[in-house]
Design an enzyme around this catalytic site. Structure first.
Site, PDB file in Angstrom:
ATOM      1  N   GLU A   1      -4.335 -14.538 -23.932  1.00 38.58           N
ATOM      2  CA  GLU A   1      -4.772 -15.867 -23.489  1.00 38.58           C
ATOM      3  C   GLU A   1      -5.398 -16.667 -24.631  1.00 38.58           C
ATOM      4  O   GLU A   1      -6.406 -17.353 -24.460  1.00 38.58           O
ATOM      5  CB  GLU A   1      -5.714 -15.726 -22.287  1.00 38.58           C
ATOM      6  CG  GLU A   1      -4.994 -15.096 -21.099  1.00 38.58           C
ATOM      7  CD  GLU A   1      -5.758 -15.161 -19.786  1.00 38.58           C
ATOM      8  OE1 GLU A   1      -7.003 -15.207 -19.797  1.00 38.58           O
ATOM      9  OE2 GLU A   1      -5.102 -15.155 -18.736  1.00 38.58           O
TER      10      GLU A   1
ATOM     11  N   HIS B   1      -3.500 -12.966  -2.555  1.00 42.11           N
ATOM     12  CA  HIS B   1      -4.093 -12.810  -3.883  1.00 42.11           C
ATOM     13  C   HIS B   1      -4.779 -11.459  -4.005  1.00 42.11           C
ATOM     14  O   HIS B   1      -5.592 -11.104  -3.154  1.00 42.11           O
ATOM     15  CB  HIS B   1      -5.116 -13.928  -4.157  1.00 42.11           C
ATOM     16  CG  HIS B   1      -5.661 -13.881  -5.552  1.00 42.11           C
ATOM     17  ND1 HIS B   1      -6.998 -13.929  -5.839  1.00 42.11           N
ATOM     18  CD2 HIS B   1      -5.028 -13.771  -6.747  1.00 42.11           C
ATOM     19  CE1 HIS B   1      -7.171 -13.868  -7.158  1.00 42.11           C
ATOM     20  NE2 HIS B   1      -5.994 -13.772  -7.725  1.00 42.11           N
ATOM     21  N   HIS B   2      -4.390 -10.700  -5.019  1.00 43.70           N
ATOM     22  CA  HIS B   2      -5.049  -9.430  -5.323  1.00 43.70           C
ATOM     23  C   HIS B   2      -5.658  -9.498  -6.716  1.00 43.70           C
ATOM     24  O   HIS B   2      -4.990  -9.199  -7.704  1.00 43.70           O
ATOM     25  CB  HIS B   2      -4.045  -8.265  -5.306  1.00 43.70           C
ATOM     26  CG  HIS B   2      -3.516  -7.945  -3.942  1.00 43.70           C
ATOM     27  ND1 HIS B   2      -2.376  -7.195  -3.755  1.00 43.70           N
ATOM     28  CD2 HIS B   2      -3.967  -8.266  -2.702  1.00 43.70           C
ATOM     29  CE1 HIS B   2      -2.147  -7.067  -2.450  1.00 43.70           C
ATOM     30  NE2 HIS B   2      -3.095  -7.707  -1.788  1.00 43.70           N
ATOM     31  N   GLU B   3      -6.893  -9.921  -6.808  1.00 50.67           N
ATOM     32  CA  GLU B   3      -7.614  -9.788  -8.079  1.00 50.67           C
ATOM     33  C   GLU B   3      -8.078  -8.337  -8.133  1.00 50.67           C
ATOM     34  O   GLU B   3      -8.825  -7.897  -7.266  1.00 50.67           O
ATOM     35  CB  GLU B   3      -8.800 -10.759  -8.119  1.00 50.67           C
ATOM     36  CG  GLU B   3      -9.719 -10.582  -9.324  1.00 50.67           C
ATOM     37  CD  GLU B   3      -9.001 -10.650 -10.659  1.00 50.67           C
ATOM     38  OE1 GLU B   3      -8.503 -11.718 -11.012  1.00 50.67           O
ATOM     39  OE2 GLU B   3      -8.942  -9.599 -11.357  1.00 50.67           O
TER      40      GLU B   3
ATOM     41  N   HIS C   1      -0.993 -12.024 -13.149  1.00 44.78           N
ATOM     42  CA  HIS C   1      -1.847 -12.662 -14.156  1.00 44.78           C
ATOM     43  C   HIS C   1      -2.544 -11.588 -14.995  1.00 44.78           C
ATOM     44  O   HIS C   1      -2.799 -10.496 -14.510  1.00 44.78           O
ATOM     45  CB  HIS C   1      -2.883 -13.570 -13.485  1.00 44.78           C
ATOM     46  CG  HIS C   1      -2.310 -14.906 -13.139  1.00 44.78           C
ATOM     47  ND1 HIS C   1      -2.910 -16.088 -13.481  1.00 44.78           N
ATOM     48  CD2 HIS C   1      -1.162 -15.239 -12.500  1.00 44.78           C
ATOM     49  CE1 HIS C   1      -2.169 -17.099 -13.055  1.00 44.78           C
ATOM     50  NE2 HIS C   1      -1.103 -16.615 -12.453  1.00 44.78           N
ATOM     51  N   GLU C   2      -2.844 -11.952 -16.239  1.00 42.48           N
ATOM     52  CA  GLU C   2      -3.447 -11.014 -17.211  1.00 42.48           C
ATOM     53  C   GLU C   2      -2.618  -9.732 -17.353  1.00 42.48           C
ATOM     54  O   GLU C   2      -3.129  -8.670 -17.651  1.00 42.48           O
ATOM     55  CB  GLU C   2      -4.900 -10.650 -16.826  1.00 42.48           C
ATOM     56  CG  GLU C   2      -5.853 -11.808 -16.874  1.00 42.48           C
ATOM     57  CD  GLU C   2      -5.849 -12.646 -15.593  1.00 42.48           C
ATOM     58  OE1 GLU C   2      -5.858 -13.872 -15.709  1.00 42.48           O
ATOM     59  OE2 GLU C   2      -5.824 -12.061 -14.509  1.00 42.48           O
TER      60      GLU C   2
ATOM     61  N   GLU D   1       1.580 -14.714 -15.716  1.00 45.57           N
ATOM     62  CA  GLU D   1       0.829 -15.662 -16.536  1.00 45.57           C
ATOM     63  C   GLU D   1       0.966 -15.151 -17.977  1.00 45.57           C
ATOM     64  O   GLU D   1       1.827 -15.615 -18.722  1.00 45.57           O
ATOM     65  CB  GLU D   1      -0.628 -15.702 -16.068  1.00 45.57           C
ATOM     66  CG  GLU D   1      -1.472 -16.674 -16.832  1.00 45.57           C
ATOM     67  CD  GLU D   1      -2.945 -16.475 -16.544  1.00 45.57           C
ATOM     68  OE1 GLU D   1      -3.644 -17.480 -16.425  1.00 45.57           O
ATOM     69  OE2 GLU D   1      -3.408 -15.319 -16.466  1.00 45.57           O
TER      70      GLU D   1
ATOM     71  N   GLU E   1      -5.325 -23.396 -16.596  1.00 43.39           N
ATOM     72  CA  GLU E   1      -6.689 -23.209 -16.089  1.00 43.39           C
ATOM     73  C   GLU E   1      -7.744 -23.325 -17.190  1.00 43.39           C
ATOM     74  O   GLU E   1      -8.872 -23.733 -16.932  1.00 43.39           O
ATOM     75  CB  GLU E   1      -6.805 -21.851 -15.389  1.00 43.39           C
ATOM     76  CG  GLU E   1      -6.634 -20.670 -16.343  1.00 43.39           C
ATOM     77  CD  GLU E   1      -6.476 -19.336 -15.615  1.00 43.39           C
ATOM     78  OE1 GLU E   1      -5.976 -19.340 -14.492  1.00 43.39           O
ATOM     79  OE2 GLU E   1      -6.857 -18.308 -16.192  1.00 43.39           O
TER      80      GLU E   1
HETATM   81  C1  NOJ Z   1      -7.602 -15.450 -13.731  1.00 42.67           C
HETATM   82  C2  NOJ Z   1      -6.327 -16.016 -13.221  1.00 42.67           C
HETATM   83  O1  NOJ Z   1      -5.497 -16.436 -14.284  1.00 42.67           O
HETATM   84  C3  NOJ Z   1      -6.655 -17.167 -12.300  1.00 42.67           C
HETATM   85  O2  NOJ Z   1      -5.465 -17.810 -11.898  1.00 42.67           O
HETATM   86  C4  NOJ Z   1      -7.449 -16.662 -11.143  1.00 42.67           C
HETATM   87  O3  NOJ Z   1      -7.837 -17.751 -10.354  1.00 42.67           O
HETATM   88  C5  NOJ Z   1      -8.706 -15.929 -11.605  1.00 42.67           C
HETATM   89  N1  NOJ Z   1      -8.393 -14.962 -12.610  1.00 42.67           N
HETATM   90  C6  NOJ Z   1      -9.403 -15.222 -10.474  1.00 42.67           C
HETATM   91  O4  NOJ Z   1      -8.641 -14.118 -10.058  1.00 42.67           O
HETATM   92 CA    CA Z   2      -5.689 -15.832 -16.597  1.00 39.26          CA
END
Ligand code: NOJ
Ligand code: CA
Length: 712
Positions: free
Chosen positions: A176, A410-412, A480-481, A499, A505
């Protein structure tokens, strides 16, 4: 000797252009522009080099491995055989930048044996395409090598000059970064350390860069180095030796410093070198996809390119919070704000999506755990099935269904990946039971198991497991990440985007993305596959939300529209808030119209770091869409429309920067105009600093032929 016999047959039967001198083999691309030369030296070295129309792309470079188990330097070889073949076929991706892809190459397989007499065998497979070269190592099943541990891959890429390079710092955990544009000898990745806004980064060498690495030589060659089909192996970084201009491979290590644990038969990813004397040809190369395996998914009917909106940007701009307590975890702000993912607010987004034809609504912050999310390196933060008390799963599923919209899960994971692995089946069953068919995953923070890296073999295997498992549940996934993409979406087309680079963002809460950022990403990150960049921001300055904020998107509004064409993804977000779109319905119209799946892609003109003009034909439709973007410099460009059907009139709806627009001083000023155009029109594009133009081109109706004025 088998080698000689094969080569003789090879020359006689297959391609007259292959020359066998003493232990030197040359193989040419089908169009003969690219020449790959292999040399086997007396001391056992195997060296390769690549030429494009006689110019050096890769100067003589070494190949091989350092193994940790068994401890062995695998760099000198006996050449056992060299087998050749040719392939020319067409295939159809489930979704993509074009509906039919030609896979046309000449192949050479070298069978090698360790020169030191260990008896260990290694093959190197080379494929030479019209747009570049791919090669990979294969450790065949063999008596002398079963389980083994890679200490380093010793692949080199020797550059023929001190090229201009578009690079981000080498790193084991994040991609990033903003891009640096310097000569090769000026690469200094310690600058990566300045990127304080990136949470988990692992610097390892000031001369290191990541791939895809884009370069331009003084003699006008565009060269891109990356990898294809990254499976069960760590990602590649490149470390520049400034005295020799050689890039040395540096694989991402595991917690102990080892690079990869393999068992024969084993294959590495392909190393890819894409080259042309036209920048646009880099963007239309499909070499990386061609080096990936065909789809493993039998029934692909449930995989659907789409546009979506989301309860998302409002958290990034600080209007609401992921966590129920409203304390804006991760944002360093003291003020409390409402919890974004509440039932009423989600319904508002569902209504907006249904009204304007968006298929999906992403909802972040719906599940418990966010109070613990940021920066803790903690286990068991999320369970992926327990909603906050103000998010009514059943009610919202029923509401979305009634409105014909899908909620995007969404799975963070908070990078607590062992925990996610334990929950995956339960979480995907929960999705199936509640009508969700796609998930955005995320890996913010340092990885658990502790010591593993985002881009190491352990995580590469995890991402693939997620792609496989989600496909078992007929779920599309956007990561993402994650590790940067390497064309694996050909094999797992349900892995619909990632991503894996610096997204839009960052403009909401950091120094942001410089105006040239989006002119570089298609030449770098997006070479490996679609990016969930989240374009479409209409409210450019964050002071709109909070007078004290200095942050802003570093583009004009019109450029945000053009990104839907220039930033390829079958999954495109309309990232701004519903109210910001409803305030500008005329500009929103482009986002509603633009396609996400394509029959054809053309690049009328492009220059990495400066500007891109791209045109794409919507799949199964006569409509074309054109996007033109520039860096911080205003530009007057001209685009041919020769891709349009000859003799047919189209209505061009042009969404452009107003004459006084500027990304920093006047970013939201745009003009919309309509003209009749045809394939002979030369379209003048006047781009503001940090600006862009988006154009939809649709066949003119009889009424429009009379009412719309001709383009001059
Ligand atoms: C980073 C992600 O790129 C973003 O899209 C997300 O909203 C946040 N993490 C929270 O999970
Ligand atoms: Ca990100």
């Amino acid at each position: 000797m088998r080698f000689k016999k094969n080569i003789a047959a090879f020359v006689a039967v297959l391609f007259a252009q292959i020359v066998y001198a003493e232990r030197s083999i040359t193989i040419q691309s089908p169009d003969q522009n690219i020449q790959l030369g292999i040399m086997h030296r007396d001391n056992g070295d195997v060296i390769y080099r690549v030429l494009y129309k006689g110019k050096t792309v890769i100067a003589p470079s070494g190949l091989g491995f350092k193994l940790n188990v068994p401890a062995l330097s695998l760099v000198k070889f006996n050449l056992l055989s060299a087998d050749s073949s040719a392939t020319d076929e067409n295939w159809k991706p489930v979704w993509g930048e074009q509906s039919v892809i030609r896979n046309n190459y000449k192949q050479l397989v070298l069978q090698l044996a360790d020169h030191s007499g260990s008896g260990i065998k290694l093959n190197i497979v080379f494929r030479v395409f019209n747009d570049g070269v791919g090669f990979r190592y294969e450790f065949p099943q063999q008596e002398k090598l079963n389980h083994f541990v890679v200490g380093e891959e010793l692949t080199q890429f020797a550059m023929a000059g001190d090229h201009k390079a578009f690079w981000i710092p080498g790193d084991f955990d994040t991609n990033e970064y903003g891009y640096y544009t310097t000569s090769l000898t000026a690469i200094d990745a310690t600058g990566g350390g300045k990127a304080q806004e990136i949470h988990a980064k692992t610097f390892f060498d000031k001369n290191a860069t990541q791939t895809p690495l884009m370069m331009k030589s003084a003699d006008g060659l565009y060269i891109n180095i990356h990898e294809a089909a990254l499976v069960n192996y760590p990602a590649l970084n490149l470390v520049m030796d400034k005295s020799s201009l050689i890039f040395n491979a540096h694989l991402v290590p595991d917690a102990t410093g080892n690079k990869a644990y393999l068992q024969t038969p084993a294959k590495t990813p392909w190393r890819t070198i894409i080259v042309s004397n036209k920048a646009g040809n880099i963007l239309t190369s499909r070499l990386i996809l061609n080096l990936n395996e065909p789809s493993v998914i039998k029934d692909e009917s449930w995989i659907k390119p789409q546009k979506f909106v989301g309860v998302w940007w409002e958290m990034h701009v600080g209007k609401s919070s992921w966590d129920y307590s409203g304390s804006q975890v991760g944002s360093q702000q003291a003020t409390k704000v409402p919890h974004g993912a509440n039932t009423a607010n989600v319904k508002r987004y569902i209504d907006f999506a249904a009204k304007h034809g968006f298929q999906g609504v992403l909802v972040e912050g719906w599940n418990t755990g966010w109070e613990d999310w940021f920066g803790q390196w903690k286990e068991d933060v999320f369970d992926f099935v327990t909603p906050y008390p103000d998010f009514d799963v059943k009610e919202l599923s029923a509401y979305a269904k009634e409105k014909g919209v899908k909620i995007i899960m969404h799975h963070e994971t908070s990078a607590s990946v062992t925990n996610y692995e334990r929950w995956m089946d339960t979480a995907y069953r929960f999705m199936n039971n509640n009508g969700y068919n796609s998930v955005k995953t995320g890996y913010v923070g340092r990885i658990i198991p502790r010591g593993e890296h985002h881009d190491g073999q352990w995580m590469v295997r995890h991402y693939e497991r997620v792609a496989k498992k989600t496909s078992d549940y007929k779920i599309m996934v956007d990561m993402h990440e994650s590790v940067r993409l390497t064309g694996l979406h050909r094999t797992y087309p349900n892995w619909i985007a990632s991503e894996a680079a610096r997204g839009n963002e960052f403009n909401a809460w950091s120094v942001g993305n410089m105006p040239d950022h989006e002119t570089i990403l298609p030449f770098t990150r997006i070479m490996g596959g679609p990016m969930d960049y989240t374009p479409g921001i209409f409210k450019i300055k964050m002071s709109y939300y909070n007078a004290e904020k200095k942050e802003q998107v570093h583009t004009t509004l019109a450029k945000q529209l053009a990104l839907y064409v220039t930033m390829y993804s079958p999954l495109q977000m309309a990232a701004d808030l519903p109210e910001n779109y409803e305030a500008k319905p005329d500009a929103l119209q482009f986002i509603k119209d633009v396609a996400v799946d394509w029959d054809e892609t053309r690049v009328p003109d492009a220059e990495p770091g400066d500007y891109i003009i791209m045109a794409r034909k919507a799949k199964g439709s006569p409509n074309w869409f054109l996007g033109a973007i520039t860096d911080e410099n205003a530009r007057n460009l001209v685009s041919s429309l020769d891709f349009l059907d000859a003799g047919k009139k189209y209505v061009a709806t042009i969404y452009r920067d107003a004459d006084n627009a500027d990304w920093s001083t006047n970013p939201e000023a745009y003009v919309i105009e309509k003209f009749l155009v045809d394939s002979k029109t030369l379209l003048k594009l006047k781009l503001a600093p940090g600006g862009g133009t988006a154009v939809s081109l649709m066949p003119a109706s009889t009424a429009e032929l009379k009412s719309v004025k001709k383009y001059k």
